[in-house]
Design a protein around this motif. Structure first.
Motif, PDB file in Angstrom:
ATOM      1  N   THR A   1      55.066  27.010 -49.820  1.00 22.52           N
ATOM      2  CA  THR A   1      56.629  27.354 -50.013  1.00 22.52           C
ATOM      3  C   THR A   1      56.652  28.163 -51.255  1.00 22.52           C
ATOM      4  O   THR A   1      57.145  29.169 -51.451  1.00 22.52           O
ATOM      5  N   MET A   2      55.686  27.578 -52.382  1.00 22.78           N
ATOM      6  CA  MET A   2      55.955  28.215 -53.668  1.00 22.78           C
ATOM      7  C   MET A   2      55.333  29.463 -53.882  1.00 22.78           C
ATOM      8  O   MET A   2      55.892  30.585 -54.275  1.00 22.78           O
ATOM      9  N   LEU A   3      53.970  29.528 -53.450  1.00 21.49           N
ATOM     10  CA  LEU A   3      53.282  30.766 -53.458  1.00 21.49           C
ATOM     11  C   LEU A   3      54.034  32.033 -52.484  1.00 21.49           C
ATOM     12  O   LEU A   3      53.673  33.174 -52.824  1.00 21.49           O
ATOM     13  N   GLY A   4      54.404  31.549 -51.220  1.00 19.29           N
ATOM     14  CA  GLY A   4      54.827  32.372 -50.348  1.00 19.29           C
ATOM     15  C   GLY A   4      56.370  32.825 -50.534  1.00 19.29           C
ATOM     16  O   GLY A   4      56.735  34.077 -50.414  1.00 19.29           O
ATOM     17  N   LEU A   5      57.388  31.988 -50.832  1.00 19.19           N
ATOM     18  CA  LEU A   5      58.692  32.253 -51.051  1.00 19.19           C
ATOM     19  C   LEU A   5      59.222  32.210 -52.469  1.00 19.19           C
ATOM     20  O   LEU A   5      60.071  32.868 -52.756  1.00 19.19           O
ATOM     21  N   PHE A   6      58.602  31.456 -53.461  1.00 11.69           N
ATOM     22  CA  PHE A   6      59.081  31.539 -54.890  1.00 11.69           C
ATOM     23  C   PHE A   6      58.504  32.695 -55.654  1.00 11.69           C
ATOM     24  O   PHE A   6      59.089  33.125 -56.493  1.00 11.69           O
ATOM     25  N   ALA A   7      57.213  33.070 -55.265  1.00  6.73           N
ATOM     26  CA  ALA A   7      56.641  33.941 -56.234  1.00  6.73           C
ATOM     27  C   ALA A   7      57.421  35.528 -56.046  1.00  6.73           C
ATOM     28  O   ALA A   7      57.447  35.964 -57.289  1.00  6.73           O
ATOM     29  N   PRO A   8      57.920  35.689 -54.998  1.00  8.87           N
ATOM     30  CA  PRO A   8      58.806  36.967 -55.171  1.00  8.87           C
ATOM     31  C   PRO A   8      60.052  36.834 -56.148  1.00  8.87           C
ATOM     32  O   PRO A   8      60.384  38.053 -56.932  1.00  8.87           O
ATOM     33  N   ALA A   9      60.765  35.744 -56.234  1.00  5.05           N
ATOM     34  CA  ALA A   9      61.635  35.579 -57.081  1.00  5.05           C
ATOM     35  C   ALA A   9      61.290  35.528 -58.676  1.00  5.05           C
ATOM     36  O   ALA A   9      61.796  35.864 -59.516  1.00  5.05           O
ATOM     37  N   VAL A  10      59.994  35.041 -58.837  1.00  5.73           N
ATOM     38  CA  VAL A  10      59.440  35.197 -60.147  1.00  5.73           C
ATOM     39  C   VAL A  10      59.275  36.491 -60.820  1.00  5.73           C
ATOM     40  O   VAL A  10      59.249  37.122 -61.828  1.00  5.73           O
ATOM     41  N   ALA A  11      58.581  37.296 -59.621  1.00  8.68           N
ATOM     42  CA  ALA A  11      58.149  38.658 -59.980  1.00  8.68           C
ATOM     43  C   ALA A  11      59.527  39.429 -60.346  1.00  8.68           C
ATOM     44  O   ALA A  11      59.515  40.237 -61.206  1.00  8.68           O
ATOM     45  N   ALA A  12      60.828  39.064 -59.851  1.00  9.86           N
ATOM     46  CA  ALA A  12      61.936  39.886 -60.041  1.00  9.86           C
ATOM     47  C   ALA A  12      62.335  39.489 -61.390  1.00  9.86           C
ATOM     48  O   ALA A  12      63.093  40.177 -62.157  1.00  9.86           O
TER      49      ALA A  12
ATOM     50  N   ALA B   1      55.004  40.125 -56.395  1.00  3.72           N
ATOM     51  CA  ALA B   1      54.887  38.940 -56.037  1.00  3.72           C
ATOM     52  C   ALA B   1      53.068  38.723 -56.128  1.00  3.72           C
ATOM     53  O   ALA B   1      52.464  37.611 -56.195  1.00  3.72           O
ATOM     54  N   ARG B   2      52.531  39.774 -55.749  1.00  4.00           N
ATOM     55  CA  ARG B   2      50.889  39.772 -55.519  1.00  4.00           C
ATOM     56  C   ARG B   2      50.479  39.648 -56.903  1.00  4.00           C
ATOM     57  O   ARG B   2      49.445  38.603 -57.198  1.00  4.00           O
ATOM     58  N   ALA B   3      50.830  40.039 -57.834  1.00  2.00           N
ATOM     59  CA  ALA B   3      50.353  39.892 -59.231  1.00  2.00           C
ATOM     60  C   ALA B   3      50.590  38.522 -59.740  1.00  2.00           C
ATOM     61  O   ALA B   3      49.725  37.834 -60.413  1.00  2.00           O
ATOM     62  N   VAL B   4      51.902  37.802 -59.439  1.00  2.00           N
ATOM     63  CA  VAL B   4      51.943  36.633 -59.536  1.00  2.00           C
ATOM     64  C   VAL B   4      51.258  35.730 -59.168  1.00  2.00           C
ATOM     65  O   VAL B   4      50.478  34.607 -59.925  1.00  2.00           O
ATOM     66  N   ARG B   5      50.819  35.994 -57.774  1.00  2.00           N
ATOM     67  CA  ARG B   5      49.961  34.907 -56.947  1.00  2.00           C
ATOM     68  C   ARG B   5      48.251  35.153 -57.780  1.00  2.00           C
ATOM     69  O   ARG B   5      47.676  34.106 -57.904  1.00  2.00           O
ATOM     70  N   ARG B   6      47.765  36.413 -58.033  1.00  2.00           N
ATOM     71  CA  ARG B   6      46.660  36.435 -58.755  1.00  2.00           C
ATOM     72  C   ARG B   6      46.657  35.707 -59.956  1.00  2.00           C
ATOM     73  O   ARG B   6      45.324  35.211 -60.241  1.00  2.00           O
ATOM     74  N   ILE B   7      47.573  35.846 -60.684  1.00  2.00           N
ATOM     75  CA  ILE B   7      47.513  35.132 -62.067  1.00  2.00           C
ATOM     76  C   ILE B   7      47.513  33.388 -61.974  1.00  2.00           C
ATOM     77  O   ILE B   7      46.708  33.014 -62.595  1.00  2.00           O
ATOM     78  N   ALA B   8      48.375  33.051 -61.315  1.00  2.00           N
ATOM     79  CA  ALA B   8      48.431  31.686 -61.177  1.00  2.00           C
ATOM     80  C   ALA B   8      48.141  31.012 -59.914  1.00  2.00           C
ATOM     81  O   ALA B   8      47.846  29.525 -59.880  1.00  2.00           O
ATOM     82  N   GLY B   9      47.816  31.814 -59.079  1.00  2.00           N
ATOM     83  CA  GLY B   9      47.548  31.173 -57.549  1.00  2.00           C
ATOM     84  C   GLY B   9      46.089  30.520 -57.536  1.00  2.00           C
ATOM     85  O   GLY B   9      46.315  29.196 -57.195  1.00  2.00           O
ATOM     86  N   PRO B  10      45.149  30.965 -58.261  1.00  2.64           N
ATOM     87  CA  PRO B  10      43.980  29.970 -58.083  1.00  2.64           C
ATOM     88  C   PRO B  10      44.194  28.584 -58.676  1.00  2.64           C
ATOM     89  O   PRO B  10      43.683  27.530 -58.165  1.00  2.64           O
ATOM     90  N   GLY B  11      44.697  28.270 -59.851  1.00  2.00           N
ATOM     91  CA  GLY B  11      45.074  27.127 -60.376  1.00  2.00           C
ATOM     92  C   GLY B  11      45.641  26.452 -59.486  1.00  2.00           C
ATOM     93  O   GLY B  11      45.568  25.071 -59.271  1.00  2.00           O
TER      94      GLY B  11
ATOM     95  N   ARG C   1      56.202  30.587 -65.450  1.00  2.00           N
ATOM     96  CA  ARG C   1      55.832  30.526 -66.818  1.00  2.00           C
ATOM     97  C   ARG C   1      54.663  31.583 -66.761  1.00  2.00           C
ATOM     98  O   ARG C   1      54.607  32.442 -67.718  1.00  2.00           O
ATOM     99  N   GLU C   2      53.800  31.519 -66.072  1.00  2.00           N
ATOM    100  CA  GLU C   2      52.518  32.330 -66.074  1.00  2.00           C
ATOM    101  C   GLU C   2      52.948  33.797 -65.626  1.00  2.00           C
ATOM    102  O   GLU C   2      52.340  34.610 -66.285  1.00  2.00           O
TER     103      GLU C   2
END
Length: 815
Positions: free
Chosen positions: A388-399, A338-348, A328-329
């Motif tokens: 798993t989510m930050l490492g493997l799912f974030a690239p799928a979210v970025a796509a 993926a890096r941008a996805v992790r930067r946005i939602a990763g801290p929370g 969602r984020e």
């Protein structure tokens, strides 16, 4: 991410699941879920270790109320004979004392009881059967029989004119086989004890379950052949029945909760997002996380209890949150990689995972091993899930993020926010007032002290055991508590039993106990056997004379048979004892017959280097008083070195006392630590107060709802408090971080974290809610309470926390 990578991930998940399954076994002993240091648990462990028979199945028959006792007895005997014809099902079936069915069958046991009993009693028997007194006794017996008054004692004389069954305290008491082992006082409830066939292997629960099912089928087939109005209700209990039922229920719960949770989560994601590709990836991630955690559980623990089996549904409900927050984020912010996805939602996500894992790890400080294991499994899984989510799912979210947004447009308008904020504050005040009013009128929820959380709901084996305990014995008698006595040798056990009996007799004299029963005659007593062996050998030499006198007195061959068999067995036992060498403490003999082995094994047992005996005490009405710690007030008057009063009536209050102590000693300090951590994370007193206020509000509503809904608190589901605290913090952290990041942009919140938390709350509610169908009653109650509380946490964080905090209603441009 490509299809080959997806297939590799699924293959790895399958391998991990197989690995975990190969190492995991199901722990069916409820004592494994309890603290070993409690004296009451120690007593129960002694009882289970020595007296729970892995190869004995107990069948109960409850006949209709108008059934004659004689008819019920005949039917029980018919079923016993039917099962005896099936060597594939039984080695032996005991349905009444063999003395009743065949007096000679108990000859060896009678002889052993004389050998092992008090020397004075054997001296009296020898005197009664001496040449100058035996004929007089036989004449008295003939006269009694000729009187025509046939009571139970007279009937015994007809086949025992020598009085060999006249043991000290009575035959049944001495043999440890009182009539209530087999029938209720009204005769309509009958019990059969079935021993597994020779060579039966119960190395796995499936083999045990197959045997139990085959016995049940045979018993039901016999029942079907009876007239409908005479058919008894059949129950199966005993260790094999519990092993079969608990193990198969646990396996079903694990598979069912995982499948149900996964299907409902997938359906929820589809309804909210209508996107297949991220759904497939999300479900693959969940499969991997579950398999990896399952494998880790096999490596760390090796077995799962009926309570910790619920980790799967809880874990899936929690970990899917991280994936949906990323999705969602990432889409809301148009994350390019993926890096941008992790930067946005990763801290929370990281902070939420850390706090959740900390909460569940803190459950290891609980006194209940079952709760500790559940907490460890979920904590490990949360860590695996976050990575798993930050490492493997974030690239799928970025796509997905680089394609046109699939998030639904908000229907809200900036101009309506003030009105909505006012409505939210009115709702907050109104709901809080109603909840406080409910608690003021009805009072706070109480703890159900009678709960049995480790029992299976609707468990047939447990119901049969309850029926057996309820129906046997004297009507109107009080609750009888098991008393386990242990020692390192049979001689020490006999002495400890005698000392305990004297101490209990004093308590009876004080009016604290109504009755006591200890197997004094069944503990092998080397000292008594040493004094009795030669006397018994001489008495057996008198066999021919006594037989002749019995026949000359007018008794039949059948009446002489019991004396012949008992004296012949006495000669064998005396010879076996006199041939034994070694130390006096170890110089004793035991019966070799099935009956002797069965009777003694019910009361006295040897396991490893320890001997044990089981007795019973019956407190007077109202004597079960407990101190503030839940300990039986007069336990120290009964307990001693190697002596433990136990049973669920005294065990439950002791466990509840521990849990109350845990709440003060563990959970409250843990909450204070988390508050300090949150203060460091937020660095804002306002945001900290809002986060804690949302928890307090949802907690108040939960307490009020549990007063009006059929949801009860017990000492097990008190563990929901730290769980709800941790998940509630998750939602607050996610929401406050998002409000900060967006500058309070309410529309961005709705499109991003708001939708994610709605999904998270519903998915976690689903995860816990599926536990409502779990076999273990405690796990089902925990699931219901957590599902309700988590939904309230989510609703408060999503719909009330933003208006409480306030902020801009303007729409931000996407990054």
């Amino acid at each position: 991410m490509s299809l080959p990578r997806l297939l590799v991930l699924l293959a790895l998940a399958a391998l991990l699941a197989v690995y975990g399954g190969s190492r995991i076994r199901y722990a069916v002993d409820p004592l494994d879920m309890l603290p070993a240091e409690l004296p009451e648990v120690e007593g129960m462990r002694g009882l289970y270790r020595h007296f729970v028979r892995e190869n004995e199945l107990i069948l109960t028959l409850e006949f209709p109320g108008d059934t004659a006792p004689e008819a019920a007895s005949a039917a029980a005997g018919e079923l016993a004979r039917t099962l005896r014809t099936r060597p594939d099902l039984s080695r032996s079936v005991m349905w009444r004392l063999p003395f009743e069915e065949n007096p000679e069958a108990g000859a060896e046991m009678l002889a052993w009881l004389w050998l092992n009993g008090p020397p004075g009693a054997l001296a009296d028997l020898t005197a009664r059967l001496s040449p100058d007194r035996s004929r007089e006794r036989l004449a008295d017996a003939i006269e009694t029989l000729a009187s025509g008054f046939l009571d139970a004692e007279t009937m015994i004389l007809s086949y025992d004119p020598l009085g060999l069954t006249a043991l000290p305290g009575g035959l049944e008491t001495a043999a440890g086989a009182s009539g209530d082992l087999f029938a209720s006082p009204d005769g309509r409830f009958r019990v059969l004890y079935l021993e597994a066939p020779d060579g039966a292997s119960f190395s796995g629960y499936r083999e045990t379950a197959a045997w139990v099912a085959a016995v049940r089928a045979a018993a039901e087939s016999w029942r079907a052949g009876l007239a409908a109005e005479t058919r008894p209700a059949i129950g199966l209990t005993g260790e094999p029945a519990f092993v079969a039922e608990i193990s198969t229920t646990m396996e079903r719960d694990l598979k069912g909760s995982v499948a149900t949770t996964a299907i409902l989560i997938a359906l929820l994601f589809w309804l909210m997002h209508r996107r297949l590709k991220p759904l497939v990836w999300l479900m693959a991630m969940l499969a991997f996380v579950f398999a990896a955690t399952f494998a880790a559980g096999g490596l760390i623990f090796g077995e799962l209890s009926a309570m910790s089996i619920g980790f799967a549904a809880i874990l899936l409900g929690l970990v899917v949150d991280y994936g949906v927050v990323l999705y969602r984020e990432g889409l809301a912010e148009r994350a390019a990689d993926a890096r941008a996805v992790r930067r946005i939602a990763g801290p929370g996500i990281v902070w939420a995972a850390v706090t959740t894992a900390a909460v569940f790890l803190a459950l290891n400080l609980s006194s209940l091993p079952a709760i500790a294991q559940l907490g460890s499994l979920v904590a490990v899984g949360v860590g695996i899930g976050m990575a798993t989510m930050l490492g493997l799912f974030a690239p799928a979210v970025a796509a997905e993020s680089v394609s046109p947004s699939t998030l639904p447009e908000s229907a809200g308008k900036p101009g309506g926010e003030n009105g909505r904020d006012r409505l939210a504050r009115i709702v907050t005040a109104g709901v809080a007032a109603v909840a406080a009013g409910v608690l003021a009128i009805l009072g706070p929820p109480s703890i159900d002290t009678g709960a049995r959380p480790f029992d299976l709901r609707n468990g047939r084996a447990s119901a049969a055991l309850t029926g057996l305990e309820t129906r046997l014995g004297t009507p109107g008698e009080g609750e009888r508590l098991p008393l386990v006595v242990t020692a390192q040798s049979p001689g020490a056990l006999a002495k400890r039993l005698a000392d305990t009996d004297a101490r209990l007799a004093a308590l009876e004299g004080e009016g604290l106990l109504k009755s006591r029963a200890l197997p004094l005659a069944l503990a092998p007593n080397a000292a008594n056997q040493t004094r009795n062996a030669a006397v018994l050998a001489r008495l057996s030499d008198e066999g021919p004379r006594l037989r002749a006198e019995v026949l000359e007195s007018g008794f039949t061959e059948e009446a002489a048979a019991l004396g012949d068999h008992v004296l012949a067995e006495a000669a064998k036992l005396a010879a076996a004892f006199l041939e034994k060498g070694g130390e006096n403490e170890k110089r004793f003999v035991l019966p070799r017959s099935d009956l002797g082995r069965w009777l003694i094994g019910r009361a006295v047992s040897e396991a490893g280097q320890e001997w044990a005996a089981i007795g019973q005490i019956e407190p007077v009405s109202g004597a079960l008083a407990f101190d503030a710690g839940g300990r039986l007030a007069w336990r120290d008057r009964v307990d001693a070195d190697g002596v433990r009063v136990t049973g669920w009536p005294v065990l439950n209050p002791a466990i509840q006392g521990l849990i109350r102590g845990d709440f003060v000693r563990v959970f409250l300090p843990m909450g204070l630590v988390l508050i300090v951590v949150l203060a460091a994370v937020f660095r804002s007193g306002r945001d900290l107060a809002l986060c804690l206020g949302s928890l307090a509000f949802s907690g108040l509503v939960l307490l009020a709802l549990t007063r009006v809904l059929p949801v009860r608190w017990d000492f097990f589901n008190l563990a929901s408090v730290p769980i709800l605290f941790g998940t509630g913090l998750d939602y607050g952290i996610h929401m406050i971080f998002a409000l900060r990041r967006t500058g309070g942009d309410r529309e961005a919140i709705r499109r991003g974290i708001g939708g994610a938390l709605r999904f998270c709350g519903l998915s976690t509610t689903i995860g816990f809610g599926t536990l409502a169908f779990a076999g273990a009653s405690g796990l089902a109650g925990l699931g219901l309470l957590c599902a309700l509380g988590i939904f309230l946490n989510m609703a408060t964080a999503v719909w009330l926390l933003p208006p409480w905090r306030g902020g801009s209603a303007k729409r931000r441009s996407p990054h």
